[in-house]
Design a protein around this motif. Structure first.
Motif, PDB file in Angstrom:
ATOM      1  N   THR A 117      49.561  30.334  59.593  1.00 12.91           N
ATOM      2  CA  THR A 117      49.383  31.748  59.897  1.00 12.91           C
ATOM      3  C   THR A 117      49.000  32.522  58.634  1.00 12.91           C
ATOM      4  N   PRO A 118      48.165  33.546  58.777  1.00  9.11           N
ATOM      5  CA  PRO A 118      47.857  34.375  57.614  1.00  9.11           C
ATOM      6  C   PRO A 118      48.944  35.415  57.321  1.00  9.11           C
ATOM      7  N   GLU A 119      49.971  35.473  58.160  1.00 10.99           N
ATOM      8  CA  GLU A 119      51.037  36.447  57.925  1.00 10.99           C
ATOM      9  C   GLU A 119      51.760  36.141  56.625  1.00 10.99           C
ATOM     10  N   GLY A 120      52.059  37.178  55.863  1.00  8.50           N
ATOM     11  CA  GLY A 120      52.742  37.036  54.587  1.00  8.50           C
ATOM     12  C   GLY A 120      52.098  37.920  53.537  1.00  8.50           C
ATOM     13  N   THR A 121      52.452  37.692  52.291  1.00  8.20           N
ATOM     14  CA  THR A 121      51.876  38.456  51.184  1.00  8.20           C
ATOM     15  C   THR A 121      51.004  37.522  50.358  1.00  8.20           C
ATOM     16  N   TRP A 122      49.803  37.969  50.060  1.00  7.29           N
ATOM     17  CA  TRP A 122      48.789  37.150  49.405  1.00  7.29           C
ATOM     18  C   TRP A 122      48.320  37.786  48.103  1.00  7.29           C
ATOM     19  N   LEU A 123      48.023  36.959  47.117  1.00  9.43           N
ATOM     20  CA  LEU A 123      47.410  37.379  45.874  1.00  9.43           C
ATOM     21  C   LEU A 123      45.911  37.158  46.019  1.00  9.43           C
ATOM     22  N   THR A 124      45.124  38.227  45.867  1.00  9.38           N
ATOM     23  CA  THR A 124      43.677  38.108  46.011  1.00  9.38           C
ATOM     24  C   THR A 124      43.072  37.442  44.782  1.00  9.38           C
ATOM     25  N   GLY A 125      41.826  37.082  44.902  1.00 12.13           N
ATOM     26  CA  GLY A 125      41.069  36.650  43.737  1.00 12.13           C
ATOM     27  C   GLY A 125      40.709  37.887  42.924  1.00 12.13           C
ATOM     28  N   PRO A 126      40.300  37.719  41.670  1.00 14.43           N
ATOM     29  CA  PRO A 126      39.967  38.869  40.828  1.00 14.43           C
ATOM     30  C   PRO A 126      38.642  39.520  41.226  1.00 14.43           C
ATOM     31  N   ASP A 127      38.584  40.850  41.010  1.00 11.39           N
ATOM     32  CA  ASP A 127      37.321  41.552  41.211  1.00 11.39           C
ATOM     33  C   ASP A 127      36.495  41.468  39.927  1.00 11.39           C
ATOM     34  N   LYS A 128      35.410  42.233  39.825  1.00  9.04           N
ATOM     35  CA  LYS A 128      34.517  42.178  38.651  1.00  9.04           C
ATOM     36  C   LYS A 128      35.223  42.555  37.357  1.00  9.04           C
ATOM     37  N   ARG A 129      36.263  43.391  37.463  1.00  6.18           N
ATOM     38  CA  ARG A 129      37.009  43.806  36.269  1.00  6.18           C
ATOM     39  C   ARG A 129      38.192  42.893  35.967  1.00  6.18           C
ATOM     40  N   GLY A 130      38.436  41.935  36.844  1.00  5.70           N
ATOM     41  CA  GLY A 130      39.576  41.048  36.664  1.00  5.70           C
ATOM     42  C   GLY A 130      40.830  41.540  37.358  1.00  5.70           C
ATOM     43  N   ASN A 131      40.733  42.680  38.068  1.00  2.82           N
ATOM     44  CA  ASN A 131      41.889  43.215  38.793  1.00  2.82           C
ATOM     45  C   ASN A 131      42.149  42.392  40.051  1.00  2.82           C
ATOM     46  N   VAL A 132      43.421  42.278  40.399  1.00  4.53           N
ATOM     47  CA  VAL A 132      43.833  41.564  41.613  1.00  4.53           C
ATOM     48  C   VAL A 132      44.755  42.473  42.407  1.00  4.53           C
ATOM     49  N   ALA A 133      45.053  42.046  43.615  1.00  4.92           N
ATOM     50  CA  ALA A 133      45.936  42.835  44.477  1.00  4.92           C
ATOM     51  C   ALA A 133      46.852  41.929  45.265  1.00  4.92           C
ATOM     52  N   ASN A 143      49.218  27.185  51.423  1.00  6.14           N
ATOM     53  CA  ASN A 143      49.439  28.415  50.668  1.00  6.14           C
ATOM     54  C   ASN A 143      48.156  28.969  50.063  1.00  6.14           C
ATOM     55  N   LYS A 144      47.030  28.535  50.568  1.00  4.95           N
ATOM     56  CA  LYS A 144      45.722  29.062  50.159  1.00  4.95           C
ATOM     57  C   LYS A 144      45.015  29.604  51.393  1.00  4.95           C
ATOM     58  N   MET A 145      44.196  30.620  51.186  1.00  2.00           N
ATOM     59  CA  MET A 145      43.428  31.168  52.295  1.00  2.00           C
ATOM     60  C   MET A 145      42.049  31.547  51.777  1.00  2.00           C
ATOM     61  N   LEU A 146      41.024  30.990  52.406  1.00  2.00           N
ATOM     62  CA  LEU A 146      39.653  31.338  52.083  1.00  2.00           C
ATOM     63  C   LEU A 146      39.298  32.560  52.926  1.00  2.00           C
ATOM     64  N   CYS A 180      26.669  36.234  52.144  1.00  2.00           N
ATOM     65  CA  CYS A 180      28.113  36.054  52.333  1.00  2.00           C
ATOM     66  C   CYS A 180      28.807  35.960  50.977  1.00  2.00           C
ATOM     67  N   MET A 181      30.044  36.438  50.946  1.00  2.00           N
ATOM     68  CA  MET A 181      30.877  36.324  49.750  1.00  2.00           C
ATOM     69  C   MET A 181      32.231  35.808  50.201  1.00  2.00           C
ATOM     70  N   ASP A 182      32.923  35.121  49.294  1.00  2.00           N
ATOM     71  CA  ASP A 182      34.248  34.640  49.651  1.00  2.00           C
ATOM     72  C   ASP A 182      35.160  34.663  48.437  1.00  2.00           C
ATOM     73  N   GLN A 183      36.452  34.612  48.727  1.00  2.00           N
ATOM     74  CA  GLN A 183      37.508  34.527  47.717  1.00  2.00           C
ATOM     75  C   GLN A 183      38.577  33.610  48.255  1.00  2.00           C
ATOM     76  N   THR A 184      39.265  32.952  47.346  1.00  2.00           N
ATOM     77  CA  THR A 184      40.439  32.180  47.740  1.00  2.00           C
ATOM     78  C   THR A 184      41.665  32.974  47.315  1.00  2.00           C
TER      79      THR A 184
END
Length: 130
Positions: free
Chosen positions: A24-40, A109-112, A121-125
């Motif tokens: 399930t995708p339910e839970g809290t996820w750490l995104t991949g970095p954006d262009k500035r290196g920021n994550v969420a 524990n990974k989600m594409l 198309c763009m993607d992040q893990t």
């Protein structure tokens, strides 16, 4: 003999339930970095028959918390199961300031996370935190 079969069947069912729950995708996820290196951190929860996700925290490239206008924004919604560990719906990309058709594929524990605008198309893990 019957007790052993029932015990083994119970263990197998419990393991299968755990595997299904992990997909399930339910839970809290750490995104991949954006262009500035920021994550969420994005919290994914049930919303009706689908799953929705909202940015709950943001961090700079050094891992320090930052104030971001994106905290509190819903970044995906209407994500419904599409077979296997795949979910399809809509996603908002803050840097583009628009939403796109999107897909999420959960693998433990990974989600594409993938979105497309026409042929591009763009993607992040993302990594599951909770």
């Amino acid at each position: 003999m019957t007790f052993t079969r029932l015990t083994i069947a119970g263990v197998v069912l419990a393991l299968m339930g755990g595997a299904a729950q992990a997909a399930t995708p339910e839970g809290t996820w750490l995104t991949g970095p954006d262009k500035r290196g920021n994550v969420a951190h994005v919290r994914a929860v049930k919303c009706g028959a689908a799953v929705c996700g909202t940015i709950v925290k943001a961090f700079n490239a050094s891992g320090q918390p930052i104030k971001s206008p994106n905290v509190g924004k819903r970044v995906f919604w209407d994500m419904t199961p599409a077979g296997g560990n795949t979910y399809e719906g809509r996603a908002y990309v803050p840097v583009m300031k628009r939403d796109y058709g999107a897909q999420m594929v959960v693998n433990g524990n990974k989600m594409l996370v993938k979105g497309c605008a026409g042929p591009i198309c763009m993607d992040q893990t993302w990594t599951r935190l909770k």
